[in-house]
Scaffold this motif. Sequence first.
Motif, PDB file in Angstrom:
ATOM      1  N   GLU A  11      -3.020  -8.249  -3.263  1.00  0.00           N
ATOM      2  CA  GLU A  11      -2.490  -7.685  -2.013  1.00  0.00           C
ATOM      3  C   GLU A  11      -2.000  -6.261  -2.244  1.00  0.00           C
ATOM      4  O   GLU A  11      -2.241  -5.365  -1.434  1.00  0.00           O
ATOM      5  N   PHE A  12      -1.308  -6.027  -3.349  1.00  0.00           N
ATOM      6  CA  PHE A  12      -0.805  -4.697  -3.713  1.00  0.00           C
ATOM      7  C   PHE A  12      -1.963  -3.698  -3.772  1.00  0.00           C
ATOM      8  O   PHE A  12      -1.905  -2.620  -3.185  1.00  0.00           O
ATOM      9  N   ASN A  15      -3.690  -2.899  -0.389  1.00  0.00           N
ATOM     10  CA  ASN A  15      -2.875  -2.235   0.629  1.00  0.00           C
ATOM     11  C   ASN A  15      -2.080  -1.053   0.087  1.00  0.00           C
ATOM     12  O   ASN A  15      -0.987  -0.761   0.588  1.00  0.00           O
ATOM     13  N   GLU A  16      -2.613  -0.410  -0.939  1.00  0.00           N
ATOM     14  CA  GLU A  16      -2.000   0.794  -1.511  1.00  0.00           C
ATOM     15  C   GLU A  16      -0.529   0.585  -1.871  1.00  0.00           C
ATOM     16  O   GLU A  16       0.335   1.406  -1.576  1.00  0.00           O
ATOM     17  N   LYS A  18       1.555  -1.886  -0.858  1.00  0.00           N
ATOM     18  CA  LYS A  18       2.402  -2.607   0.100  1.00  0.00           C
ATOM     19  C   LYS A  18       2.035  -4.088   0.080  1.00  0.00           C
ATOM     20  O   LYS A  18       0.866  -4.443   0.044  1.00  0.00           O
ATOM     21  N   GLY A  20       3.498  -8.174   1.615  1.00  0.00           N
ATOM     22  CA  GLY A  20       4.327  -8.842   2.614  1.00  0.00           C
ATOM     23  C   GLY A  20       5.164  -9.940   1.987  1.00  0.00           C
ATOM     24  O   GLY A  20       5.472  -9.915   0.798  1.00  0.00           O
ATOM     25  N   TYR A  23       8.481  -9.926  -0.598  1.00  0.00           N
ATOM     26  CA  TYR A  23       8.506  -8.590  -1.203  1.00  0.00           C
ATOM     27  C   TYR A  23       8.271  -7.473  -0.187  1.00  0.00           C
ATOM     28  O   TYR A  23       8.167  -6.314  -0.564  1.00  0.00           O
ATOM     29  N   LYS A  24       8.178  -7.819   1.082  1.00  0.00           N
ATOM     30  CA  LYS A  24       7.944  -6.812   2.116  1.00  0.00           C
ATOM     31  C   LYS A  24       9.039  -5.746   2.052  1.00  0.00           C
ATOM     32  O   LYS A  24      10.231  -6.047   2.092  1.00  0.00           O
ATOM     33  N   GLY A  25       8.615  -4.504   1.918  1.00  0.00           N
ATOM     34  CA  GLY A  25       9.558  -3.387   1.872  1.00  0.00           C
ATOM     35  C   GLY A  25      10.211  -3.171   0.519  1.00  0.00           C
ATOM     36  O   GLY A  25      10.964  -2.219   0.341  1.00  0.00           O
ATOM     37  N   GLY A  81       1.969   2.322  -5.717  1.00  0.00           N
ATOM     38  CA  GLY A  81       1.286   2.744  -4.499  1.00  0.00           C
ATOM     39  C   GLY A  81      -0.181   2.991  -4.800  1.00  0.00           C
ATOM     40  O   GLY A  81      -0.862   2.148  -5.357  1.00  0.00           O
TER      41      GLY A  81
END
Length: 143
Positions: A11-12, A15-16, A18, A20, A23-25, A81
């Motif tokens: 997922e990381f 989504n560059e 990011k 959910g 760990y969202k945010g 990122g």
Amino acid sequence: MSDWNKAITEEFRANEGKVGGMYKGAALLLLTTIGRKSGKPYTVPLGYQTDAERLIIIAGNTNPDWYHNILAHPQVKIELGKESFEAIASPIEGEQKDFFLQRAHQNMKAVAQRSEDYAKVYAELADNFSKNVPVVALQRVER
């Protein structure tokens, strides 16, 4: 790699940086170490703090494989990122370690207070936080 870590890593990367869920945010990086026995690369998602030019990571338990890998091979790869770079990992001890542990504890308590979905998880993490966990500084290798 555990299924949990694999899913977060995928997922990381998709989504560059990011993700959910719980760990969202959150400030999250991917740490790739070289296995101390196998010589193979291993990637784990970890939360981090910043300290000037360094990134600070803290283990969730007292004996993570990634920590033993960096003791044997301190040169690591970091994904942050969209960015990827090499770094040198150095354990932190003493007053510096205490400072970063205290800051992490406060951050977990703050997340627990503002997160309805994951309040219980973060509150338990904060309450069970131990001074015996490894704390590591990651310093970018300039090319």
